[in-house]
Design a protein around this motif. Structure first.
Motif, PDB file in Angstrom:
ATOM      1  N   ILE A   1     -15.681  79.564  18.148  1.00 39.52           N
ATOM      2  CA  ILE A   1     -14.893  80.405  19.056  1.00 39.52           C
ATOM      3  C   ILE A   1     -13.677  79.579  19.474  1.00 39.52           C
ATOM      4  O   ILE A   1     -13.823  78.504  20.050  1.00 39.52           O
ATOM      5  CB  ILE A   1     -15.719  80.824  20.291  1.00 39.52           C
ATOM      6  N   LYS A   2     -12.487  80.077  19.149  1.00 39.30           N
ATOM      7  CA  LYS A   2     -11.256  79.304  19.319  1.00 39.30           C
ATOM      8  C   LYS A   2     -10.697  79.388  20.753  1.00 39.30           C
ATOM      9  O   LYS A   2     -10.835  80.427  21.410  1.00 39.30           O
ATOM     10  CB  LYS A   2     -10.172  79.826  18.358  1.00 39.30           C
ATOM     11  N   ASP A   3     -10.045  78.310  21.185  1.00 38.66           N
ATOM     12  CA  ASP A   3      -9.220  78.317  22.409  1.00 38.66           C
ATOM     13  C   ASP A   3      -9.906  78.979  23.600  1.00 38.66           C
ATOM     14  O   ASP A   3      -9.469  80.020  24.089  1.00 38.66           O
ATOM     15  CB  ASP A   3      -7.890  79.063  22.152  1.00 38.66           C
ATOM     16  N   VAL A   4     -11.000  78.376  24.069  1.00 37.69           N
ATOM     17  CA  VAL A   4     -11.825  79.041  25.093  1.00 37.69           C
ATOM     18  C   VAL A   4     -11.487  78.657  26.528  1.00 37.69           C
ATOM     19  O   VAL A   4     -12.049  79.222  27.456  1.00 37.69           O
ATOM     20  CB  VAL A   4     -13.327  78.766  24.848  1.00 37.69           C
ATOM     21  N   LYS A   5     -10.571  77.693  26.732  1.00 38.34           N
ATOM     22  CA  LYS A   5     -10.302  77.181  28.096  1.00 38.34           C
ATOM     23  C   LYS A   5     -11.637  76.806  28.767  1.00 38.34           C
ATOM     24  O   LYS A   5     -12.037  77.365  29.787  1.00 38.34           O
ATOM     25  CB  LYS A   5      -9.562  78.220  28.936  1.00 38.34           C
ATOM     26  N   TYR A   6     -12.320  75.835  28.160  1.00 36.91           N
ATOM     27  CA  TYR A   6     -13.710  75.490  28.512  1.00 36.91           C
ATOM     28  C   TYR A   6     -13.885  75.205  30.004  1.00 36.91           C
ATOM     29  O   TYR A   6     -14.877  75.596  30.612  1.00 36.91           O
ATOM     30  CB  TYR A   6     -14.146  74.269  27.687  1.00 36.91           C
ATOM     31  N   ALA A   7     -12.902  74.548  30.585  1.00 36.29           N
ATOM     32  CA  ALA A   7     -13.015  74.155  32.004  1.00 36.29           C
ATOM     33  C   ALA A   7     -13.134  75.367  32.925  1.00 36.29           C
ATOM     34  O   ALA A   7     -13.620  75.257  34.054  1.00 36.29           O
ATOM     35  CB  ALA A   7     -11.790  73.325  32.405  1.00 36.29           C
ATOM     36  N   GLU A   8     -12.708  76.545  32.454  1.00 34.78           N
ATOM     37  CA  GLU A   8     -12.733  77.750  33.298  1.00 34.78           C
ATOM     38  C   GLU A   8     -13.991  78.597  33.072  1.00 34.78           C
ATOM     39  O   GLU A   8     -14.116  79.687  33.611  1.00 34.78           O
ATOM     40  CB  GLU A   8     -11.506  78.634  32.995  1.00 34.78           C
ATOM     41  N   LEU A   9     -14.925  78.116  32.243  1.00 39.21           N
ATOM     42  CA  LEU A   9     -16.094  78.940  31.895  1.00 39.21           C
ATOM     43  C   LEU A   9     -17.251  78.786  32.880  1.00 39.21           C
ATOM     44  O   LEU A   9     -18.258  79.486  32.775  1.00 39.21           O
ATOM     45  CB  LEU A   9     -16.578  78.616  30.472  1.00 39.21           C
ATOM     46  N   GLY A  10     -17.121  77.833  33.830  1.00 41.20           N
ATOM     47  CA  GLY A  10     -18.169  77.679  34.828  1.00 41.20           C
ATOM     48  C   GLY A  10     -19.501  77.372  34.172  1.00 41.20           C
ATOM     49  O   GLY A  10     -19.604  76.544  33.274  1.00 41.20           O
ATOM     50  N   MET A  11     -20.552  78.088  34.609  1.00 44.11           N
ATOM     51  CA  MET A  11     -21.894  77.771  34.092  1.00 44.11           C
ATOM     52  C   MET A  11     -22.271  78.592  32.859  1.00 44.11           C
ATOM     53  O   MET A  11     -23.405  78.514  32.392  1.00 44.11           O
ATOM     54  CB  MET A  11     -22.931  77.940  35.190  1.00 44.11           C
ATOM     55  N   ILE A  12     -21.340  79.374  32.334  1.00 43.05           N
ATOM     56  CA  ILE A  12     -21.671  80.231  31.184  1.00 43.05           C
ATOM     57  C   ILE A  12     -22.273  79.433  30.016  1.00 43.05           C
ATOM     58  O   ILE A  12     -23.353  79.774  29.534  1.00 43.05           O
ATOM     59  CB  ILE A  12     -20.442  81.065  30.740  1.00 43.05           C
ATOM     60  N   PRO A  13     -21.617  78.324  29.558  1.00 43.22           N
ATOM     61  CA  PRO A  13     -22.213  77.579  28.442  1.00 43.22           C
ATOM     62  C   PRO A  13     -23.616  77.059  28.786  1.00 43.22           C
ATOM     63  O   PRO A  13     -24.514  77.088  27.933  1.00 43.22           O
ATOM     64  CB  PRO A  13     -21.235  76.419  28.216  1.00 43.22           C
ATOM     65  N   ASP A  14     -23.815  76.624  30.029  1.00 43.04           N
ATOM     66  CA  ASP A  14     -25.115  76.066  30.436  1.00 43.04           C
ATOM     67  C   ASP A  14     -26.227  77.112  30.393  1.00 43.04           C
ATOM     68  O   ASP A  14     -27.360  76.809  30.028  1.00 43.04           O
ATOM     69  CB  ASP A  14     -25.032  75.485  31.857  1.00 43.04           C
ATOM     70  N   VAL A  15     -25.906  78.345  30.776  1.00 44.24           N
ATOM     71  CA  VAL A  15     -26.927  79.399  30.761  1.00 44.24           C
ATOM     72  C   VAL A  15     -27.380  79.667  29.324  1.00 44.24           C
ATOM     73  O   VAL A  15     -28.570  79.807  29.052  1.00 44.24           O
ATOM     74  CB  VAL A  15     -26.410  80.685  31.449  1.00 44.24           C
ATOM     75  N   PHE A  16     -26.437  79.695  28.396  1.00 42.64           N
ATOM     76  CA  PHE A  16     -26.823  79.906  26.993  1.00 42.64           C
ATOM     77  C   PHE A  16     -27.607  78.701  26.451  1.00 42.64           C
ATOM     78  O   PHE A  16     -28.529  78.863  25.661  1.00 42.64           O
ATOM     79  CB  PHE A  16     -25.600  80.229  26.132  1.00 42.64           C
ATOM     80  N   LYS A  17     -27.260  77.512  26.942  1.00 44.51           N
ATOM     81  CA  LYS A  17     -28.026  76.319  26.531  1.00 44.51           C
ATOM     82  C   LYS A  17     -29.476  76.416  27.030  1.00 44.51           C
ATOM     83  O   LYS A  17     -30.396  75.978  26.356  1.00 44.51           O
ATOM     84  CB  LYS A  17     -27.367  75.037  27.069  1.00 44.51           C
ATOM     85  N   ARG A  18     -29.666  77.008  28.222  1.00 47.48           N
ATOM     86  CA  ARG A  18     -31.035  77.181  28.746  1.00 47.48           C
ATOM     87  C   ARG A  18     -31.871  78.094  27.859  1.00 47.48           C
ATOM     88  O   ARG A  18     -33.084  78.038  27.865  1.00 47.48           O
ATOM     89  CB  ARG A  18     -31.000  77.780  30.154  1.00 47.48           C
ATOM     90  N   LEU A  19     -31.186  78.975  27.133  1.00 50.35           N
ATOM     91  CA  LEU A  19     -31.903  79.843  26.184  1.00 50.35           C
ATOM     92  C   LEU A  19     -32.209  79.090  24.893  1.00 50.35           C
ATOM     93  O   LEU A  19     -32.801  79.649  23.972  1.00 50.35           O
ATOM     94  CB  LEU A  19     -31.065  81.083  25.855  1.00 50.35           C
TER      95      LEU A  19
END
Length: 435
Positions: A259-277
């Motif tokens: 997924i290109k150009d995601v502005k990772y710093a602005e995603l908050g806990m979204i990546p972490d929630v998917f990691k919990r899955l």
């Protein structure tokens, strides 16, 4: 005849996909162009119905709108036709668009009056607009609702800064009150303000236009009124809901996706929630790379109890992604409780997933327990109808992972929020046709 998507699922996808500009931010910052008679240029605007309707509505009001690139528009709100707001055209166009509420704050601030038809929109339970109106009243606006013509008329010739404690941290409510307050006399303090990245973007844009807003990113905003605002240029963040949807899509279909150009710093806990899955993802530059995974296992809490994923106002987990998490959990190993606190009736699409073979217990309108199939059993394709934007995309992800053919009707709902979604998925190798 309505459009539908026909999907032949069960195949892994592969490739790169770029998220569109953020829909929710677009509706706010495009409304903000009404605060100045100077030119405002906005880029990374998604080509979706809700946004296009709002741009068209601004044109009808007398804003000079120029499309300068595929995703870029310039707006000059020099001469606004005040009579337009009492017209039948405004009633039908404004009433059919949730985002139309966002023009009220800027119009009040700049012209001292506004009227809006009672708004419509998504079927996800009642979305109250009280927060907006209570805020305007505290700033000194006078309201009257005319049941005969269905318009709210607001007089705000004398807005004054004040202390406002919001009854709920409404994103659109906060945005609307901020836009009204930037030109009010004196200092406005908004406590329990929403602090989503979209709202931070709006505040930063207003500050570049000459507003004086401090506390951006927190739930306590202080706004020192100014007499006028100037033009600016603004670029929308990528849509975090799309980014979350694509992470879920990759896991569910066992695909390798970047997924290109995601502005990772602005995603908050979204990546972490998917990691919990149990979903593996890695940051490469500002891209998220998701490897093809045969299995993903839901974590448990430290004491071994079942994982709960609930929505909450930012920086909590966004309610817009709960439907996606629910679908992705279907093929995980382990169980998870999905708790939808912020809206009623958003979980009512699980009946379609049950028909496809998912193991889900709907506990009540707000909670569902998903018992993961660990890809031992594939979902089967069915015909279904999409009830709202996010459920629509969740069903689309389920269909792409399912064995056989699925048909999704009422895709207008999906297209209100996701631009050219069929073409972008085809580019990853999806077998999806529009009929």
């Amino acid at each position: 005849m309505t459009n539908a998507f026909v999907i032949n699922g069960g195949k892994p996808l592969k490739g790169e996909i770029t998220p569109q500009g953020a829909k929710n931010e677009a509706l706010q910052v495009i409304s903000a162009v009404l605060l100045t008679d100077q030119q405002v240029t906005i880029s990374n605007i998604p080509d979706i119905k809700d946004v296009n309707k709002l741009i068209e509505l601004l044109g009808d009001m007398g804003v000079i709108v120029e499309k300068t690139a595929a995703d870029t528009y310039s707006f000059t709100a020099k001469d606004i036709d005040q009579d337009f707001f009492q017209s039948e055209t405004f009633k039908s166009k404004g009433g059919g668009l949730r985002g139309s509420i966002m023009i009220v704050g800027p119009l009040l601030a700049r012209f001292g009056k506004a009227s809006i038809p009672k708004p419509g929109g998504d079927k996800i339970g009642r979305r109250r607009l009280d927060t907006h109106f209570l805020g305007f009243e505290k700033l000194g606006a006078q309201f009257n609702y005319n049941p005969a013509d269905g318009f709210f008329n607001v007089d705000a010739s004398n807005l004054k800064g004040t202390y406002i404690l919001l009854d709920e941290a409404s994103v659109t409510g906060t945005a609307n009150i901020v836009m009204a307050a930037v030109l009010a006399k004196g200092i406005t303090t908004i406590y329990n303000a929403a602090c989503e990245p979209y709202l931070q973007q709006l505040c930063k844009m207003l500050n570049r236009m000459g507003a004086k807003i401090s506390g951006i990113g927190s739930n306590l905003l202080t706004i020192e009124g100014v007499t006028s605002l100037g033009g600016t240029e603004h670029r929308l963040l990528p849509d975090m809901i799309e980014i979350g949807s694509f992470i879920g899509l990759a896991a569910m279909t066992g695909s390798e996706i970047t997924i290109k150009d995601v502005k990772y710093a602005e995603l908050g806990m979204i990546p972490d929630v998917f990691k919990r899955l149990g979903i593996k993802l890695e940051l490469r530059g500002d891209d998220i790379y998701i490897p093809a995974q045969a299995h993903y296992e839901i974590e448990t809490f430290i004491d071994g109890s079942i994982m709960t994923i609930a929505d909450a106002p930012w920086p909590g987990f966004t309610p817009d992604l709960l439907s996606i998490v629910l679908v992705v959990a279907i093929q995980a190993k382990g169980s998870v409780l999905i708790h939808q606190k912020m809206f009623e009736s958003r979980l009512f699409f699980v009946d379609k997933l049950l028909d496809m073979g998912a193991q889900i217990i709907l506990c009540d309108p707000h909670r569902a327990t998903v018992i993961g199939l660990d890809k031992q059993v594939q979902l089967r394709g069915i015909s279904m109808t999409s009830p709202d934007i996010r459920a629509g995309v969740s069903l689309l992800i389920a269909a792409l992972s399912a064995q056989g053919k699925s048909t999704i009707y009422n895709i207008e709902q999906i297209e209100r929020g996701y631009q050219h979604i069929d073409d972008r998925l085809k580019a990853l190798g999806a077998d999806i046709t529009r009929i």
